[in-house]
Design a protein around this motif. Structure first.
Motif, PDB file in Angstrom:
ATOM      1  N   LEU A 124     -17.745 -25.595 -80.368  1.00 16.95           N
ATOM      2  CA  LEU A 124     -17.787 -24.274 -79.741  1.00 16.95           C
ATOM      3  C   LEU A 124     -18.379 -24.439 -78.343  1.00 16.95           C
ATOM      4  N   ALA A 125     -17.513 -24.453 -77.343  1.00 14.67           N
ATOM      5  CA  ALA A 125     -17.976 -24.736 -75.984  1.00 14.67           C
ATOM      6  C   ALA A 125     -18.591 -23.503 -75.340  1.00 14.67           C
ATOM      7  N   LEU A 126     -17.971 -22.353 -75.592  1.00 21.49           N
ATOM      8  CA  LEU A 126     -18.482 -21.103 -75.037  1.00 21.49           C
ATOM      9  C   LEU A 126     -18.409 -20.040 -76.115  1.00 21.49           C
ATOM     10  N   GLU A 127     -19.454 -19.221 -76.228  1.00 24.42           N
ATOM     11  CA  GLU A 127     -19.439 -18.161 -77.223  1.00 24.42           C
ATOM     12  C   GLU A 127     -19.734 -16.828 -76.566  1.00 24.42           C
ATOM     13  N   ASP A 128     -18.776 -15.943 -76.636  1.00 23.78           N
ATOM     14  CA  ASP A 128     -18.926 -14.565 -76.180  1.00 23.78           C
ATOM     15  C   ASP A 128     -19.588 -14.474 -74.804  1.00 23.78           C
ATOM     16  N   VAL A 129     -18.978 -15.105 -73.833  1.00 19.05           N
ATOM     17  CA  VAL A 129     -19.518 -15.055 -72.478  1.00 19.05           C
ATOM     18  C   VAL A 129     -18.815 -13.945 -71.693  1.00 19.05           C
ATOM     19  N   SER A 130     -19.615 -13.062 -71.126  1.00 19.69           N
ATOM     20  CA  SER A 130     -19.059 -12.026 -70.245  1.00 19.69           C
ATOM     21  C   SER A 130     -19.734 -12.126 -68.887  1.00 19.69           C
ATOM     22  N   LEU A 131     -18.921 -12.093 -67.850  1.00 18.39           N
ATOM     23  CA  LEU A 131     -19.473 -12.266 -66.507  1.00 18.39           C
ATOM     24  C   LEU A 131     -18.526 -11.608 -65.518  1.00 18.39           C
ATOM     25  N   HIS A 132     -19.091 -10.800 -64.629  1.00 16.65           N
ATOM     26  CA  HIS A 132     -18.253 -10.190 -63.593  1.00 16.65           C
ATOM     27  C   HIS A 132     -18.662 -10.730 -62.237  1.00 16.65           C
ATOM     28  N   ILE A 133     -17.705 -11.212 -61.516  1.00 18.87           N
ATOM     29  CA  ILE A 133     -17.979 -11.756 -60.193  1.00 18.87           C
ATOM     30  C   ILE A 133     -17.215 -10.907 -59.185  1.00 18.87           C
ATOM     31  N   GLU A 134     -17.943 -10.406 -58.210  1.00 16.21           N
ATOM     32  CA  GLU A 134     -17.307  -9.523 -57.242  1.00 16.21           C
ATOM     33  C   GLU A 134     -16.480 -10.309 -56.234  1.00 16.21           C
ATOM     34  N   ALA A 135     -15.588  -9.586 -55.575  1.00 13.48           N
ATOM     35  CA  ALA A 135     -14.804 -10.204 -54.507  1.00 13.48           C
ATOM     36  C   ALA A 135     -15.751 -10.699 -53.418  1.00 13.48           C
ATOM     37  N   ASN A 136     -15.505 -11.913 -52.942  1.00 18.92           N
ATOM     38  CA  ASN A 136     -16.286 -12.557 -51.882  1.00 18.92           C
ATOM     39  C   ASN A 136     -17.711 -12.918 -52.280  1.00 18.92           C
ATOM     40  N   GLU A 137     -17.999 -12.818 -53.560  1.00 22.76           N
ATOM     41  CA  GLU A 137     -19.335 -13.194 -54.006  1.00 22.76           C
ATOM     42  C   GLU A 137     -19.403 -14.713 -54.192  1.00 22.76           C
ATOM     43  N   PHE A 138     -20.596 -15.261 -53.966  1.00 30.94           N
ATOM     44  CA  PHE A 138     -20.834 -16.685 -54.187  1.00 30.94           C
ATOM     45  C   PHE A 138     -21.719 -16.812 -55.423  1.00 30.94           C
ATOM     46  N   VAL A 139     -21.118 -17.290 -56.512  1.00 31.20           N
ATOM     47  CA  VAL A 139     -21.858 -17.395 -57.766  1.00 31.20           C
ATOM     48  C   VAL A 139     -21.953 -18.851 -58.195  1.00 31.20           C
ATOM     49  N   SER A 140     -23.166 -19.281 -58.537  1.00 34.87           N
ATOM     50  CA  SER A 140     -23.343 -20.629 -59.058  1.00 34.87           C
ATOM     51  C   SER A 140     -23.587 -20.572 -60.555  1.00 34.87           C
ATOM     52  N   ILE A 141     -23.090 -21.588 -61.236  1.00 36.83           N
ATOM     53  CA  ILE A 141     -23.339 -21.702 -62.669  1.00 36.83           C
ATOM     54  C   ILE A 141     -24.151 -22.969 -62.882  1.00 36.83           C
ATOM     55  N   TRP A 193     -17.679 -20.755 -45.675  1.00 44.53           N
ATOM     56  CA  TRP A 193     -17.540 -19.548 -46.489  1.00 44.53           C
ATOM     57  C   TRP A 193     -17.681 -18.293 -45.605  1.00 44.53           C
ATOM     58  N   GLU A 194     -18.543 -18.378 -44.577  1.00 43.08           N
ATOM     59  CA  GLU A 194     -18.661 -17.270 -43.635  1.00 43.08           C
ATOM     60  C   GLU A 194     -17.361 -17.100 -42.851  1.00 43.08           C
ATOM     61  N   ALA A 195     -16.748 -18.235 -42.482  1.00 44.89           N
ATOM     62  CA  ALA A 195     -15.542 -18.200 -41.662  1.00 44.89           C
ATOM     63  C   ALA A 195     -14.328 -17.710 -42.443  1.00 44.89           C
ATOM     64  N   ARG A 196     -14.212 -18.150 -43.694  1.00 39.19           N
ATOM     65  CA  ARG A 196     -13.069 -17.758 -44.522  1.00 39.19           C
ATOM     66  C   ARG A 196     -13.603 -17.133 -45.794  1.00 39.19           C
ATOM     67  N   LYS A 197     -13.733 -15.852 -45.793  1.00 38.20           N
ATOM     68  CA  LYS A 197     -14.334 -15.190 -46.946  1.00 38.20           C
ATOM     69  C   LYS A 197     -13.520 -15.444 -48.215  1.00 38.20           C
ATOM     70  N   LYS A 198     -14.208 -15.994 -49.223  1.00 40.62           N
ATOM     71  CA  LYS A 198     -13.585 -16.272 -50.508  1.00 40.62           C
ATOM     72  C   LYS A 198     -14.581 -15.913 -51.598  1.00 40.62           C
ATOM     73  N   THR A 199     -14.068 -15.697 -52.792  1.00 42.88           N
ATOM     74  CA  THR A 199     -14.951 -15.636 -53.949  1.00 42.88           C
ATOM     75  C   THR A 199     -15.192 -17.083 -54.362  1.00 42.88           C
ATOM     76  N   VAL A 200     -16.473 -17.474 -54.484  1.00 48.39           N
ATOM     77  CA  VAL A 200     -16.757 -18.865 -54.818  1.00 48.39           C
ATOM     78  C   VAL A 200     -17.456 -18.945 -56.169  1.00 48.39           C
ATOM     79  N   VAL A 201     -16.944 -19.792 -57.044  1.00 51.87           N
ATOM     80  CA  VAL A 201     -17.656 -20.121 -58.278  1.00 51.87           C
ATOM     81  C   VAL A 201     -18.027 -21.594 -58.178  1.00 51.87           C
ATOM     82  N   PHE A 202     -19.324 -21.852 -58.217  1.00 50.43           N
ATOM     83  CA  PHE A 202     -19.851 -23.169 -57.879  1.00 50.43           C
ATOM     84  C   PHE A 202     -20.643 -23.707 -59.067  1.00 50.43           C
ATOM     85  N   VAL A 203     -20.161 -24.792 -59.659  1.00 52.71           N
ATOM     86  CA  VAL A 203     -20.861 -25.388 -60.800  1.00 52.71           C
ATOM     87  C   VAL A 203     -21.743 -26.517 -60.281  1.00 52.71           C
ATOM     88  N   THR A 204     -22.990 -26.527 -60.724  1.00 57.15           N
ATOM     89  CA  THR A 204     -23.888 -27.594 -60.272  1.00 57.15           C
ATOM     90  C   THR A 204     -24.971 -27.872 -61.314  1.00 57.15           C
TER      91      THR A 204
END
Lengths: 282, 247
Positions: B22-39, B182-193
């Motif tokens: 079971l890699a993921l269990e009941d994960v809910s997450l909302h990421i807004e447009a142009n938001e930078f989210v790290s996991i 990211w400032e120059a080209r607005k994108k939604t970023v999901v960043f795993v680290t």
């Protein structure tokens, strides 16, 4: 303190020595060794320490070399005829093997179900020593040119086929993922990712196959022909001409060396992106 | 422009019988447009699985992933992917790597060359266009990888430990560069680290996952203005908070 010791005369002298060393290329040492050994050989024969008849000295080999170029052996069949015959057979067999094995290997490697289905056949065919097929090939095709080329092609084919299959299967998944996320289609991924990523390993297989071609050619030229370097060696044996046999060996080495270098050159030209490190690993 | 990502009650198991699969269990997450989210999270917490679900390499066992309101299908050029080192095509030069996406989508040669050149300038690799990846340093390779992902002008940039293989100095340099890009080209970023510091330095929000099974443990909004001071009090306090959430 490194700075003060660096400037000491002793250190400077060592540095100069180190810098001076590349002035003598590596091959010079190898050449010197060979020359010394040849000299010893000549000397040993001169003093009758070894039998000149069984171990013809370099001076005799040089004369034989000349004679083979001018008069040929057997008389009339000059060296260029032998050279051409051998080279042509190798090129034909090797090219046929390559042309069929690479596309087939790519296809099989990319089709897992097919790969599982044909693996036993490939393993078996590859394990059959090519030369053990000689009697069978003669029975099927006679002792003509076709048999000789067929056996070379057979020996090379399975090696290149296996390397192509392994190459496709060994392509790093991350390249495929990257290509998918960049929007490439399945066909584009095959042609633009799987194919180039497979080439280094296919070339490795082709190098091994070239060695196989030489193993086979000499043996298949020992029957039913007087043309070719294998035939030259065989004829020389029949007349107890050890000198001719040895010169024949040198000719074979020349062709082998040239073809191997050509293939290496081709690889450098076609795959300029392959690193030296990867070459070592292969 | 970026698009919002909605992960709704996503469960991912790799093998139905095995509970540990079971890699993921009941994960809910909302990421807004142009938001930078790290996991962030420990190994095996499902960070990369979550990223691969968004990318479309994997499909959820239950729940759904929506991008701009649309369910995710197969991988596509709307989601640019940056992998850890070694994902550039070694047989293509830097600029050919960048052009790979546009070329396969049928963008005319002249146009895609101009775009690629622009991206080369954006990631500051002028003069290295014709180098093969092996001739570039680790940091430069990742610059090419970012440019390659941006070449399709995706809505979303998915980054899987992109700087994980870089040395410390190059890494902080690249973090700064990424923010600039990211400032120059607005994108939604999901960043795993793996690095809490990195996540805090870069993101608008840090999401903490816990392993076995992968669950959403905590979310920390990072409101500090950029560029952030890694040694500031607020920064350290947030570091402690995330650290506690992980262990």
């Amino acid at each position: 303190m490194p700075s003060s010791s660096d400037s000491s005369p002793r250190r400077a002298w060592i540095r100069r020595l180190r810098r001076a060393r590349p002035a003598v290329p590596d091959w010079v040492y190898g050449l010197l060794t060979v020359l010394v050994l040849l000299g010893l050989w000549e000397y040993a024969v001169d003093h009758a320490w070894i039998n000149a008849y069984r171990f013809p000295p370099p001076s005799k080999l040089a004369r034989t070399f000349e004679a083979l170029l001018e008069r040929g052996f057997p008389r009339g069949v000059t060296t260029d005829v032998h050279f051409k015959a051998t080279l042509w057979r190798i090129l034909k067999g090797y090219t046929v093997a390559t042309v069929f094995a690479i596309p087939l290997g790519l296809f099989v490697g990319a089709t897992p179900l097919l790969e599982r289905a044909v693996t036993p056949i490939i393993t078996f065919a590859r394990s059959v020593a090519t030369l053990s097929l000689l009697p069978l090939a003669v029975a099927w095709f006679g002792v003509g040119e076709f048999t000789r080329v067929f056996l070379i092609a057979y020996g090379c084919f399975w090696i290149i086929l296996t390397s192509a299959i392994n190459a496709v299967q060994g392509v790093s998944k991350v390249y495929v993922f990257a290509a998918q996320s960049l929007g490439a289609s399945r066909r584009q991924i095959f042609v633009q990712v799987m194919l180039p990523a497979s080439l280094p390993r296919i070339f490795a297989g082709m190098r091994v196959a070239l060695g196989m071609a030489f193993l086979v050619i000499i043996a298949v030229e020992m029957i039913g022909t007087i043309e070719g370097l294998g035939a030259l060696i065989m004829e020389a044996r029949n007349f107890y001409r050890t000198d001719v046999t040895m010169v024949g060996m040198i000719f074979i080495a020349i062709i082998g060396f040239t073809l191997a270098k050509t293939l290496a050159w081709l690889e450098r030209v076609l795959l300029p992106w392959v690193t030296d490190l990867e070459e070592v690993q292969r | 422009m970026g698009k919002a990502i909605a992960i709704e009650h996503v469960t991912k198991r790799f093998n139905d019988e095995d509970e540990r699969a079971l890699a993921l269990e009941d994960v809910s997450l909302h990421i807004e447009a142009n938001e930078f989210v790290s996991i962030v999270g420990r190994s095996g917490c499902g960070k990369t699985t979550l990223l691969n679900l968004i990318a479309g390499f994997l499909q959820p066992s239950s729940g759904q992933v929506l991008i701009g309101g649309e369910p995710v299908g197969s991988p596509g050029p709307d989601r640019g992917m940056v992998f850890q080192q070694g994902a550039l095509f070694p047989w293509l030069t830097a600029i050919q790597n960048i052009e790979f996406g546009p070329r396969n989508r049928g963008v005319p040669r002249r146009q895609r060359r101009a775009q690629a050149q622009e991206l080369i300038e954006l990631v500051r690799l002028d003069g290295f266009e014709r180098k093969y990846p092996r001739e570039l340093s680790g940091g430069m390779q990742q610059r090419v990888a970012i440019a390659r992902a941006l070449a399709n002008d995706p809505d979303i940039l998915l980054m899987d430990e992109p700087f994980g293989a870089l040395d410390e100095l190059t890494r902080s340099e690249m973090q700064l560069e990424l923010l600039r890009i990211w400032e120059a080209r607005k994108k939604t970023v999901v960043f795993v680290t793996h690095s809490i510091m990195e996540a805090l330095y870069l993101s608008d929000r840090v999401v903490v996952l816990s392993p076995h099974p992968g669950r959403l443990r905590a979310e920390v909004a990072v409101t500090l203005p950029r560029p952030r001071q890694r040694s500031s009090q607020e920064f350290m306090a947030m570091y402690e908070e995330i650290h506690r959430a992980i262990f």
